[in-house]
Design an enzyme around this catalytic site. Sequence first.
Site, PDB file in Angstrom:
ATOM      1  N   LYS A  77       0.860  -1.181   0.000  1.00  0.00           N
ATOM      2  CA  LYS A  77       0.000   0.000   0.000  1.00  0.00           C
ATOM      3  C   LYS A  77       0.888   1.220   0.000  1.00  0.00           C
ATOM      4  O   LYS A  77       1.992   1.195   0.574  1.00  0.00           O
ATOM      5  CB  LYS A  77      -0.853   0.019   1.269  1.00  0.00           C
ATOM      6  N   GLY A 177     -20.940   6.082   2.924  1.00  0.00           N
ATOM      7  CA  GLY A 177     -19.980   6.461   1.883  1.00  0.00           C
ATOM      8  C   GLY A 177     -20.625   6.235   0.531  1.00  0.00           C
ATOM      9  O   GLY A 177     -21.071   5.120   0.228  1.00  0.00           O
ATOM     10  N   GLY A 179     -19.242   6.927  -2.645  1.00  0.00           N
ATOM     11  CA  GLY A 179     -18.246   7.143  -3.687  1.00  0.00           C
ATOM     12  C   GLY A 179     -18.257   5.965  -4.642  1.00  0.00           C
ATOM     13  O   GLY A 179     -19.304   5.358  -4.898  1.00  0.00           O
ATOM     14  N   VAL A 181     -17.199   2.817  -4.469  1.00  0.00           N
ATOM     15  CA  VAL A 181     -17.663   1.525  -3.956  1.00  0.00           C
ATOM     16  C   VAL A 181     -19.135   1.593  -3.552  1.00  0.00           C
ATOM     17  O   VAL A 181     -19.952   0.757  -3.949  1.00  0.00           O
ATOM     18  CB  VAL A 181     -16.797   1.079  -2.752  1.00  0.00           C
ATOM     19  N   GLY A 182     -19.472   2.603  -2.751  1.00  0.00           N
ATOM     20  CA  GLY A 182     -20.841   2.709  -2.228  1.00  0.00           C
ATOM     21  C   GLY A 182     -21.871   2.840  -3.337  1.00  0.00           C
ATOM     22  O   GLY A 182     -22.915   2.175  -3.325  1.00  0.00           O
TER      23      GLY A 182
HETATM   24  P1  NAD Z   1     -14.332   7.379  -2.713  1.00  0.00           P
HETATM   25  O1  NAD Z   1     -13.388   8.459  -2.344  1.00  0.00           O
HETATM   26  O2  NAD Z   1     -14.813   7.250  -4.109  1.00  0.00           O
HETATM   27  O3  NAD Z   1     -15.652   7.500  -1.792  1.00  0.00           O
HETATM   28  C1  NAD Z   1     -15.600   7.630  -0.412  1.00  0.00           C
HETATM   29  C2  NAD Z   1     -16.958   8.115   0.064  1.00  0.00           C
HETATM   30  O4  NAD Z   1     -16.962   8.075   1.492  1.00  0.00           O
HETATM   31  C3  NAD Z   1     -17.311   9.535  -0.328  1.00  0.00           C
HETATM   32  O5  NAD Z   1     -18.683   9.580  -0.678  1.00  0.00           O
HETATM   33  C4  NAD Z   1     -17.090  10.345   0.968  1.00  0.00           C
HETATM   34  O6  NAD Z   1     -17.939  11.489   1.037  1.00  0.00           O
HETATM   35  C5  NAD Z   1     -17.494   9.307   1.971  1.00  0.00           C
HETATM   36  N1  NAD Z   1     -17.015   9.501   3.324  1.00  0.00           N
HETATM   37  C6  NAD Z   1     -15.759   9.796   3.756  1.00  0.00           C
HETATM   38  N2  NAD Z   1     -15.748   9.894   5.105  1.00  0.00           N
HETATM   39  C7  NAD Z   1     -17.019   9.644   5.508  1.00  0.00           C
HETATM   40  C8  NAD Z   1     -17.657   9.594   6.767  1.00  0.00           C
HETATM   41  N3  NAD Z   1     -16.967   9.811   7.889  1.00  0.00           N
HETATM   42  N4  NAD Z   1     -18.984   9.303   6.816  1.00  0.00           N
HETATM   43  C9  NAD Z   1     -19.684   9.086   5.688  1.00  0.00           C
HETATM   44  N5  NAD Z   1     -19.131   9.099   4.467  1.00  0.00           N
HETATM   45  C10 NAD Z   1     -17.827   9.402   4.387  1.00  0.00           C
HETATM   46  O7  NAD Z   1     -13.665   6.028  -2.194  1.00  0.00           O
HETATM   47  P2  NAD Z   1     -13.966   4.541  -2.673  1.00  0.00           P
HETATM   48  O8  NAD Z   1     -13.064   4.206  -3.782  1.00  0.00           O
HETATM   49  O9  NAD Z   1     -15.433   4.368  -2.836  1.00  0.00           O
HETATM   50  O10 NAD Z   1     -13.451   3.718  -1.411  1.00  0.00           O
HETATM   51  C11 NAD Z   1     -14.219   3.618  -0.228  1.00  0.00           C
HETATM   52  C12 NAD Z   1     -13.599   2.593   0.691  1.00  0.00           C
HETATM   53  O11 NAD Z   1     -13.546   1.330   0.026  1.00  0.00           O
HETATM   54  C13 NAD Z   1     -12.175   2.842   1.158  1.00  0.00           C
HETATM   55  O12 NAD Z   1     -12.024   2.307   2.448  1.00  0.00           O
HETATM   56  C14 NAD Z   1     -11.346   2.052   0.185  1.00  0.00           C
HETATM   57  O13 NAD Z   1     -10.100   1.711   0.735  1.00  0.00           O
HETATM   58  C15 NAD Z   1     -12.203   0.846   0.016  1.00  0.00           C
HETATM   59  N6  NAD Z   1     -11.966   0.096  -1.212  1.00  0.00           N
HETATM   60  C16 NAD Z   1     -12.066   0.690  -2.419  1.00  0.00           C
HETATM   61  C17 NAD Z   1     -11.876  -0.074  -3.574  1.00  0.00           C
HETATM   62  C18 NAD Z   1     -12.057   0.507  -4.951  1.00  0.00           C
HETATM   63  O14 NAD Z   1     -12.032  -0.270  -5.896  1.00  0.00           O
HETATM   64  N7  NAD Z   1     -12.269   1.788  -5.100  1.00  0.00           N
HETATM   65  C19 NAD Z   1     -11.539  -1.418  -3.466  1.00  0.00           C
HETATM   66  C20 NAD Z   1     -11.460  -1.998  -2.207  1.00  0.00           C
HETATM   67  C21 NAD Z   1     -11.683  -1.217  -1.082  1.00  0.00           C
END
Ligand code: NAD
Length: 370
Positions: A77, A177, A179, A181-182
């Site tokens: 990482k 969240g 973003g 993933v969500g």
């Molecule tokens: P992203 O930046 O696209 O989205 C993150 C979201 O979380 C945003 O909507 C942000 O507003 C929200 N957020 C941040 N802090 C918050 C809080 N305290 N309360 C509520 N919402 C909050 O990130 P992502 O790529 O969707 O990744 C999200 C998580 O999933 C991370 O932990 C990341 O490590 C993990 N992850 C991502 C992937 C990937 O393919 N993108 C793969 C595996 C794991």
Amino acid sequence: MDTVFDTGDALGPARVIHVQQAHLGLRGILVVDNVAAGPAIGGLRMATDVTLQECQRLARAMTLKNAAAGLAHGGGKSVLIADPHQAPEKKEQLIRAFACALKHESDYIFGPDMGTDETCMAWVKDEIGRAVGLPSELGGIPLDQIGATGWGVFHATDVALPYLNIALSACRVAIQGFGAVGQHAAHYLCDAGATLVAVSDTGGTLYDPDGLDFSALRALKRQGHSVADYHKGKKLAADAIIGVECDVWIPAARPDVVNGSNVAQMNTRLVVQGANIPFTHDAELALFNQGVLVVPDFIANAGGVICAAVEYRHLSQQVAFGTIEEKVRDNTAEVLSNARRQNIPPRRAAEVMARSRVESAMAMRRWGGF
Ligand code: NAD
């Protein structure tokens, strides 16, 4: 748990590299945890509050996730301690400089994570010739755009629900969240008939027990608004999503969001961890003791890294979706069935499975891990 990461353990880390360049405002860390199975794949996270300890824990999560997914890759990482929302040209400069500093760390392959995206990976590839999660114009499979991780989270949920006798079409889902993933997890779950009762982002929580309109919320986010700006539903504080009554609770934001101080508020039957290390160890144990089923992060959210491994081999998006579906479903089923049979938390069952795969790979290497 944390002392293990201060000193390392039998699996790693193999290397920790700090990168500093004061005049650029560059402060970054690379942790290569274990490369017995092959070069480490792991995301580049950009955040102002990210720490070495978080980086080490995330690197270990990648070692276990890649092993659990049966990939020929170790875990690592990297983090940049900086604001991901700064001026684009400054962000590009930082990412390019960080990549250059790590050019010769060929055991580490950059991927996207929080605060970085496909464009950032294009800059890395341009500088050092290796990165995954690239834009399609560069032959990549844009895993955030296509929703690779959300697709895996959907399948993990689908496999876990029968353990609780809940039909997907009858389940109420809350997602923290909204973003990459969500949103994609919400998309696939809503398409399959689930009801989205709550979503949150940094701007707040939006709650409606009758169901939220996923497409309208996605459009709102694309316009740069918070989900809490939506004109319908109840607006709550960002953390209030933790206590929302639902069947499935999906963390898709930050680490340690559920911990000793708030785990008692949880009101769900199933947790499917989209985010990495979203719960503290104690919180997860408390949920296990209450009979809440938790599909751990490195099983449920492996879609992104499976997609990255497929891309690294120049295979297609279609292959990626099929591979994610197969691997995430198989691993979720194996972990949940082992956990139930042995009456242990699913994370424990998943760690045993993944660790034994890493140890087997290490036993086949002359020096174990490098
Ligand atoms: P992203 O930046 O696209 O989205 C993150 C979201 O979380 C945003 O909507 C942000 O507003 C929200 N957020 C941040 N802090 C918050 C809080 N305290 N309360 C509520 N919402 C909050 O990130 P992502 O790529 O969707 O990744 C999200 C998580 O999933 C991370 O932990 C990341 O490590 C993990 N992850 C991502 C992937 C990937 O393919 N993108 C793969 C595996 C794991």
